[in-house]
Scaffold this active site. Structure first.
Site, short mmCIF file in Angstrom:
data_model
loop_
_atom_site.label_atom_id
_atom_site.label_comp_id
_atom_site.label_asym_id
_atom_site.label_seq_id
_atom_site.Cartn_x
_atom_site.Cartn_y
_atom_site.Cartn_z
CE LYS A 38 -92.62 7.38 -10.99
NZ LYS A 38 -91.56 6.82 -11.83
CD GLN A 86 -90.92 7.45 -15.42
OE1 GLN A 86 -90.66 7.78 -14.27
NE2 GLN A 86 -91.70 6.44 -15.72
CG ASP A 115 -86.19 4.69 -10.14
OD1 ASP A 115 -87.27 4.29 -9.68
OD2 ASP A 115 -86.08 5.34 -11.20
#
Ligand code: GUN
Length: 571
Positions: free
Chosen positions: A47, A91, A114
């Site tokens: 990422k 994460q 997200d």
């Protein structure tokens, strides 16, 4: 056929890179990695590498697996308050002692790139615009769209009901919207007659984390198979949930692992981060100006991957708000059906794919727009010319040069004809403005007198702000020479569009505009309508020097006395 997520992700990243380069400031993403899960470490690394590639500033905050939940919450609160941070990603998975739901709910929904915050999940379920969609399901939707795989009316069977993939993908694909409209079944470990379900799927999505679970006999002939699984075998090899080789023999379309959904997930994270930046940057000033005595009513959302904001200069009842929302949604749907090159069924796509000499009847809105294009082609001496489309896809294809030029089109009595099959139109330099005009004019005809509509940096204002007279609107942050943005501009009953020189192709030279010390950085145009402002701003940046652009702008102002230009150059 292979659904090449890696290639499509690279195309999307190139588009994002261009947009970010035009901003003058870098969007910022903060990624929190708790503990040392090797798979999570690999994903986070990928990422941050992709962020660097497109010009997004990313920072990874590595925290020990033993961190207390309260300390993690403090860290997130700091990021929520940091104006340099546009996106926050924690994460997953998190260590056992930390409650994922509490952590997700602590992220500012406006920074939740997200799409896991309950507010964004709620918006997704309701089909509301303006939130963030989770990256993996969004990546699947975009991959299907860009690969021209129809979802409308099709049976999509999703294996796996996780909060990250299965549930949100079902919520997205069942929406009554373009690129969705599917009949969705979610199957899971307790589902009976699983094979019957998978064999009835037109589109089968495997997201269960079991290597090679989907065998050839579980797949209908001609189906599309999407593999979300990433499993490491004892020998270290990465494989998906699908037996790729065998299933390829029956499926018409299939994603590989690696190189399928993984890269699409990353592209969507970048897209969400850019969108968070744009939403925050452009209207901070306008929002502040609306927190005065008289309340305004705000409508935020996203259309065609670009955020919009509409402010009505008074408080509206629920019924009035519903009527405004309907106008907004119908207008964007009309734009999607008429002007959107990404929509294979749009009117413009049909023109672009038509054979030469085919007679194509135009809808009245498209005819209006093409009439204005004709006028703009003349006014700009051919610098504004939507027939540049074929060179955008393949800038080196000089054999396409014969297809470029407005003279390859003829329009009589609402019927269009091309004299070259390859002639195609990109209305990107004008359609955004036209859409804004439609929204303003349609809301005006509903009795709304004070209003500002902004979409992806172009703006039209009607009437005045309830407290402050003219609407004080910020110039698109893309238009800066140094780091300082231009001062806000007062607007009343007019529109403003900006274009930035990002190497557009000049239809006169058939090559990209060059960057020299004297070349144009960007142009800002004020005009009575947004379509006019949009087209003139596009034409202005295609001049090689500011001097030439300004002398042309003077001629334009003589013809259109209400038009004003700001043309910025490095020198
Ligand atoms: N872990 C696996 N996929 C994802 C994702 O899309 N976002 C986050 N935050 N964690 C993940």
């Amino acid at each position: 056929m292979l659904l090449d997520g890696k290639k499509i992700s690279a195309e999307i990243q190139a588009e994002i890179h261009k947009k970010v380069a035009a901003l003058g400031r870098k969007p910022g993403l903060s990624v929190i990695l708790v503990g040392d899960n090797p798979a999570s470490k690999t994903y986070v690394k990928a990422k941050s590498k992709a962020c660097a590639h497109v010009g997004i500033f990313s920072r990874t905050i590595e925290l020990p697996a033993t961190i207390a939940q309260s300390d993690l919450l403090k860290q997130i609160e700091m990021l929520n308050r940091d104006p340099e941070v546009n996106g926050i990603l924690v994460q997953l998975p998190l260590p056992q002692h930390i409650d994922e739901k509490i952590i997700m709910a602590s992220i500012d929904p406006k920074k939740d790139v997200d799409g896991f915050h309950p507010v964004n999940v709620g918006k997704m379920l309701l089909g509301e615009e303006g939130g963030f969609l989770p990256c993996t399901p969004l990546g699947i939707k975009v991959l299907l769209e860009r690969s021209r795989i129809e979802t409308s009316g099709k049976h999509v069977v999703i294996l796996g009901r996780s909060n990250i993939v299965g549930k949100p993908l079902a919520a997205i694909l069942m929406q009554k919207k373009a690129g969705c409209n599917a009949t969705v079944t979610v199957a899971h470990s307790q589902s009976e007659r699983l094979a019957d379900l998978t064999r009835s799927a037109d589109i089968l999505v495997a997201a269960i984390g079991k290597p090679h679970f989907i065998t050839k006999d579980l797949v209908k002939r001609h189906a599309t198979v999407i593999d979300v699984g990433i499993n490491r075998l004892p020998d270290g090899k990465l494989v998906g949930d699908v037996d790729f080789k065998a299933v390829s023999e029956v499926a018409d379309h299939i994603t590989p692992v690696p190189g399928g959904i993984g890269p699409m997930t990353i592209a969507m994270l970048l897209q969400n981060t850019l969108s968070a930046f744009l939403k925050m940057a452009l209207f901070l000033i306008l929002l502040a100006s609306c927190q005065k005595k008289n309340p305004c009513t705000h409508f935020n959302g996203e259309a065609m991957s670009m955020p919009y904001q509409i402010i009505v200069g008074k408080s509206l009842s629920n019924k009035e708000q519903r009527a405004v929302k309907e106008v907004i949604e119908q207008t964007f749907a009309q734009v999607h059906d008429t002007f959107d090159n990404w929509n294979p069924d749009s009117e413009i796509s049909k023109i672009n794919h038509a054979e030469k000499e085919t007679l194509i009847p135009l809808s009245p809105p498209l005819q209006n727009l093409l009439d204005l294009c004709s006028e703009m082609v003349t006014v700009s001496g051919g610098r504004f010319d939507p027939t540049i489309e074929p060179l955008k896809a393949n800038a080196n294809a000089l054999d396409l040069a014969d297809a470029i030029g407005w003279n390859h089109l003829s329009i009589h009595n609402g019927i269009l004809k091309k004299d070259n099959r390859s002639t195609a139109l990109d209305l990107g330099g004008i359609a955004k403005g036209m859409c804004i005009d439609w929204i303003v004019e349609r809301l005006q005809s509903q009795g709304i007198e004070d209003l500002v509509v902004e979409w992806a940096g172009d703006i039209r204002a009607l009437g005045h702000h309830p407290d402050q007279g003219d609407w004080l609107v910020p110039v698109n942050p893309a238009l800066t020479v140094g780091k300082q943005p231009m001062a806000p501009i007062p607007l009343r009953n007019c529109a403003m569009a900006t274009s930035r020189n990002i190497g557009l192709i000049d239809p006169l030279t058939l090559s990209a505009t060059e960057k020299t010390p004297f070349s144009i950085v960007g142009a800002c145009v004020i005009a009575p309508t947004c379509a006019l402002a949009d087209a003139l701003a596009t034409a202005a940046i295609l001049f090689p020097t500011r001097k030439e652009a300004e002398s042309w702008a003077q001629e334009v102002v003589e013809k259109y006395p209400d038009v004003r230009f700001w043309i910025l150059s490095y020198r």
